[in-house]
Design a protein around this motif. Sequence first.
Motif, short mmCIF file in Angstrom:
data_model
loop_
_atom_site.label_atom_id
_atom_site.label_comp_id
_atom_site.label_asym_id
_atom_site.label_seq_id
_atom_site.Cartn_x
_atom_site.Cartn_y
_atom_site.Cartn_z
N ASN A 442 -13.62 -5.31 -14.69
CA ASN A 442 -12.94 -6.09 -13.67
C ASN A 442 -11.80 -5.24 -13.11
O ASN A 442 -10.87 -4.88 -13.84
N LEU A 443 -11.90 -4.88 -11.84
CA LEU A 443 -10.95 -3.95 -11.25
C LEU A 443 -10.03 -4.61 -10.22
O LEU A 443 -9.32 -3.92 -9.49
N GLY A 444 -10.06 -5.94 -10.17
CA GLY A 444 -9.29 -6.65 -9.15
C GLY A 444 -7.81 -6.33 -9.20
O GLY A 444 -7.20 -5.99 -8.18
N SER A 445 -7.20 -6.43 -10.39
CA SER A 445 -5.75 -6.20 -10.46
C SER A 445 -5.43 -4.71 -10.28
O SER A 445 -4.37 -4.35 -9.75
N PHE A 446 -6.34 -3.84 -10.70
CA PHE A 446 -6.15 -2.40 -10.48
C PHE A 446 -6.03 -2.10 -8.98
O PHE A 446 -5.06 -1.47 -8.53
N PHE A 447 -7.02 -2.55 -8.20
CA PHE A 447 -6.98 -2.27 -6.76
C PHE A 447 -5.84 -3.02 -6.08
O PHE A 447 -5.26 -2.53 -5.11
N GLN A 448 -5.54 -4.21 -6.58
CA GLN A 448 -4.42 -4.96 -6.00
C GLN A 448 -3.13 -4.14 -6.10
O GLN A 448 -2.38 -4.02 -5.13
N SER A 449 -2.88 -3.56 -7.25
CA SER A 449 -1.61 -2.84 -7.41
C SER A 449 -1.61 -1.51 -6.66
O SER A 449 -0.58 -1.10 -6.12
N TRP A 450 -2.76 -0.85 -6.56
CA TRP A 450 -2.81 0.44 -5.86
C TRP A 450 -2.87 0.28 -4.34
O TRP A 450 -2.38 1.14 -3.60
N LEU A 451 -3.49 -0.78 -3.86
CA LEU A 451 -3.74 -0.88 -2.41
C LEU A 451 -2.87 -1.89 -1.69
O LEU A 451 -2.54 -1.70 -0.52
N TYR A 452 -2.53 -2.99 -2.37
CA TYR A 452 -1.93 -4.10 -1.62
C TYR A 452 -0.53 -4.45 -2.08
O TYR A 452 0.00 -5.49 -1.70
N GLN A 453 0.06 -3.58 -2.91
CA GLN A 453 1.48 -3.79 -3.26
C GLN A 453 2.24 -2.52 -2.94
O GLN A 453 1.69 -1.42 -2.95
N THR A 454 3.52 -2.70 -2.63
CA THR A 454 4.39 -1.53 -2.48
C THR A 454 4.98 -1.22 -3.84
O THR A 454 4.89 -2.02 -4.78
#
Length: 459
Positions: A442-454
């Motif tokens: 499950n990579l949802g939180s991984f991509f969330q932190s790398w792509l959609y957070q500053t």
Amino acid sequence: MVRKLAALAAGLVAIASSAAPAAAEPITFVPGSAGVGDPYYPLQGNGGYDVGHYDLRLRFDPDGHRVDATATITATTVQNLSRFNLDFSGPAIKSVTVNGARAGYRRDGQELVITPAKGLKAGGAFTVTVSYSGAPEAVSDATGRQGWLKTDDGAFVASQPDGARSWFPSNDTPADKATFSFRVSAPEDLTVIANGERTGADGVDGDGYRTTRWDMRQPMAPYLATVAIGHFVVSQGTVDGMPNVTAYDPSLADESAHLHDFTAKAVAWETGLFGPYPFSSVGGIADGNGSVTALETQGRPVYSGGPTDNLEIVHELAHQWFGDSVGVRNWRDIWLNEGFATYAEWLYREQHGGPSAQEIFDRHYRKDGAFWNLKTGDPGQAHMFDENAVYIRGAMTVHALRMKIGDGVFFPLLKTWAQENRHGTATTADFVTLAEKLSGKNLGSFFQSWLYQTGKPRV
Ligand SMILES: [Zn+2]
């Protein structure tokens, strides 16, 4: 999008077809939309049809830097159309026909609004021909100058993201790809290079002009179309049996010394990493003065001012897989292009005696502050080519993913992504889905932190 219904007569017409069986419903024809809703470029692209082929004929006159041009576009309707738009802000229009019949048209900013004599039924093929004449001018916005770019001896074209409309009418969205043919006439002492393969040249006509034909036979987004006209030193060879055609302006001979041979070498190396090369020829064009950066024009990147180093060539050629063959559906996902092409540079260095991708990652990861201020997966229109947020942090995202899923999954993922979306378009969500499928994670939180957070993600 609210658009004025100026061509009201043909704008919304219900026609009861007397020839049809009695049970047939009246056919309602409605206008195609002026854009396809890109979050960064809402007016790019147009609703109601899908382009199959562009036939572009240009006659270039160095005096006054003018073109006489005819664009013939073959498309298929996806709705009943009373009228439709093309994206075009180029020279003055002389005529517009649809299926050979004179059509009404008006210009509205970057939109060319065309009203055919008769409504176009859904699912039917149609042809629109636009003739125009004048001096094309580059487009400028927060991302820079783009489109038709003048040089001392001619012009070259680098249209990402919004410059295609400067020189030909199109459905200018990365989501609508089509094949292209170019017939470009220029004084015989000038050379014409374009995308794809050179498929012919006429003899010199009475005015001292020669017409050269190039064809791009694989689907291409309008912004990736290029034509270069000028004095060029041309080199021809092959890579994996495909033509390798490179050209440089004689004033850029020093900068371009390795362009031909290194293009062949880089394509071969990248084919090993990313899978089969997606087009039927390769190459590169060095022209201009460097005020515009390089662009991954399909099959034949342009290097403004010549390639600065071999890594720039690695980068533009990596885009042939990531950006050109696998296109973005929305510009917001531009990291899918730039992050992967930048990571190709890191992999090249890692495998050719340079620092490892991990060392490059670590060097950037130590940075603080403004480096982390934008969202890699949504940097904003004005920052879509931000070096830190999109290129470097895009590549860091790819590397962090490699560390998380391991080389045994990561490298097959690159090939599978390129293969499954070959000659199509994709989104970040599509990439996350594939990465999760191949890794079983499950990579949802991984991509969330790398792509959609500053801010700096934790590793
Ligand atoms: Zn790039």
